[in-house]
Design a protein around this motif. Sequence first.
Motif, PDB file in Angstrom:
ATOM      1  N   ARG A   2       3.472 -13.182   6.794  1.00 49.10           N
ATOM      2  CA  ARG A   2       3.143 -12.902   5.403  1.00 49.10           C
ATOM      3  C   ARG A   2       2.784 -14.206   4.713  1.00 49.10           C
ATOM      4  O   ARG A   2       3.353 -15.241   4.994  1.00 49.10           O
ATOM      5  CB  ARG A   2       4.317 -12.248   4.702  1.00 49.10           C
ATOM      6  CG  ARG A   2       4.667 -10.892   5.307  1.00 49.10           C
ATOM      7  CD  ARG A   2       5.957 -10.367   4.766  1.00 49.10           C
ATOM      8  NE  ARG A   2       5.907 -10.155   3.340  1.00 49.10           N
ATOM      9  CZ  ARG A   2       5.933  -8.970   2.758  1.00 49.10           C
ATOM     10  NH1 ARG A   2       6.012  -7.893   3.489  1.00 49.10           N
ATOM     11  NH2 ARG A   2       5.897  -8.840   1.458  1.00 49.10           N
ATOM     12  N   LYS A  98      -6.721 -10.106   1.434  1.00 46.85           N
ATOM     13  CA  LYS A  98      -5.801  -9.256   2.189  1.00 46.85           C
ATOM     14  C   LYS A  98      -6.212  -9.192   3.657  1.00 46.85           C
ATOM     15  O   LYS A  98      -5.366  -9.266   4.534  1.00 46.85           O
ATOM     16  CB  LYS A  98      -5.741  -7.866   1.566  1.00 46.85           C
ATOM     17  CG  LYS A  98      -5.021  -7.840   0.221  1.00 46.85           C
ATOM     18  CD  LYS A  98      -4.989  -6.461  -0.383  1.00 46.85           C
ATOM     19  CE  LYS A  98      -4.079  -5.537   0.308  1.00 46.85           C
ATOM     20  NZ  LYS A  98      -2.662  -5.617   0.040  1.00 46.85           N
ATOM     21  N   GLY A 101      -5.057 -12.015   5.637  1.00 45.39           N
ATOM     22  CA  GLY A 101      -3.622 -12.117   5.872  1.00 45.39           C
ATOM     23  C   GLY A 101      -2.766 -12.376   4.650  1.00 45.39           C
ATOM     24  O   GLY A 101      -1.544 -12.474   4.760  1.00 45.39           O
ATOM     25  N   SER A 103      -0.593 -11.345   1.813  1.00 44.22           N
ATOM     26  CA  SER A 103       0.116 -10.095   1.538  1.00 44.22           C
ATOM     27  C   SER A 103       0.803 -10.087   0.173  1.00 44.22           C
ATOM     28  O   SER A 103       1.211  -9.034  -0.301  1.00 44.22           O
ATOM     29  CB  SER A 103       1.169  -9.852   2.630  1.00 44.22           C
ATOM     30  OG  SER A 103       2.086 -10.931   2.676  1.00 44.22           O
ATOM     31  N   GLU A 104       0.934 -11.236  -0.426  1.00 48.77           N
ATOM     32  CA  GLU A 104       1.613 -11.341  -1.727  1.00 48.77           C
ATOM     33  C   GLU A 104       0.697 -12.067  -2.705  1.00 48.77           C
ATOM     34  O   GLU A 104       0.130 -13.114  -2.371  1.00 48.77           O
ATOM     35  CB  GLU A 104       2.926 -12.132  -1.595  1.00 48.77           C
ATOM     36  CG  GLU A 104       3.847 -11.644  -0.493  1.00 48.77           C
ATOM     37  CD  GLU A 104       4.374 -10.250  -0.719  1.00 48.77           C
ATOM     38  OE1 GLU A 104       4.616  -9.890  -1.888  1.00 48.77           O
ATOM     39  OE2 GLU A 104       4.540  -9.523   0.273  1.00 48.77           O
ATOM     40  N   GLU A 131      -7.421  -0.026  -0.567  1.00 49.67           N
ATOM     41  CA  GLU A 131      -6.302  -0.042   0.382  1.00 49.67           C
ATOM     42  C   GLU A 131      -6.141   1.317   1.047  1.00 49.67           C
ATOM     43  O   GLU A 131      -5.937   1.398   2.265  1.00 49.67           O
ATOM     44  CB  GLU A 131      -5.003  -0.429  -0.334  1.00 49.67           C
ATOM     45  CG  GLU A 131      -4.940  -1.866  -0.751  1.00 49.67           C
ATOM     46  CD  GLU A 131      -3.739  -2.176  -1.632  1.00 49.67           C
ATOM     47  OE1 GLU A 131      -3.289  -3.340  -1.603  1.00 49.67           O
ATOM     48  OE2 GLU A 131      -3.257  -1.285  -2.366  1.00 49.67           O
TER      49      GLU A 131
END
Length: 139
Positions: A2, A98, A101, A103-104, A131
């Motif tokens: 993440r 996204k 990679g 994710s936040e 998404e």
Amino acid sequence: MRGGLRMQVLARSTREEALAQVAEMMREPDEKQRRFIAEFMTNVDSEAVKNSFRLADASGDDWLSPYLWSGAVAYRGGPALCIVGSYEEVADYIMEYKAAGVSEFIFSGWPSREEMRIFYRHVLPLVRQREAEAAGAVN
């Protein structure tokens, strides 16, 4: 794995409107604030902040990509890297992160909280739609 990202966001119904808003915000930049940030940078130990400044300095024209603007970094600091574009362009650009990679996300509105309301109303639903489409393609 993440990974996270912190930056500003400025979205409008069209790219032209977003670029006009950027130009308006930078019409009379606060040079006192720029000097304060420059002094701060002489003592900062954060590599992430230093890297934001290096990227902004290297950009030449304040754009790191067609949608990533660095023009406010000298006045607002490292987190002032800003995704700028239409609602659809900003949503698509977030999806590129996204896919790489990230994710936040920590997004800030600039120059005000109203920018986050615009993001929530217009961009976030597009991100959620993309998404869902991506998840459907995987299944």
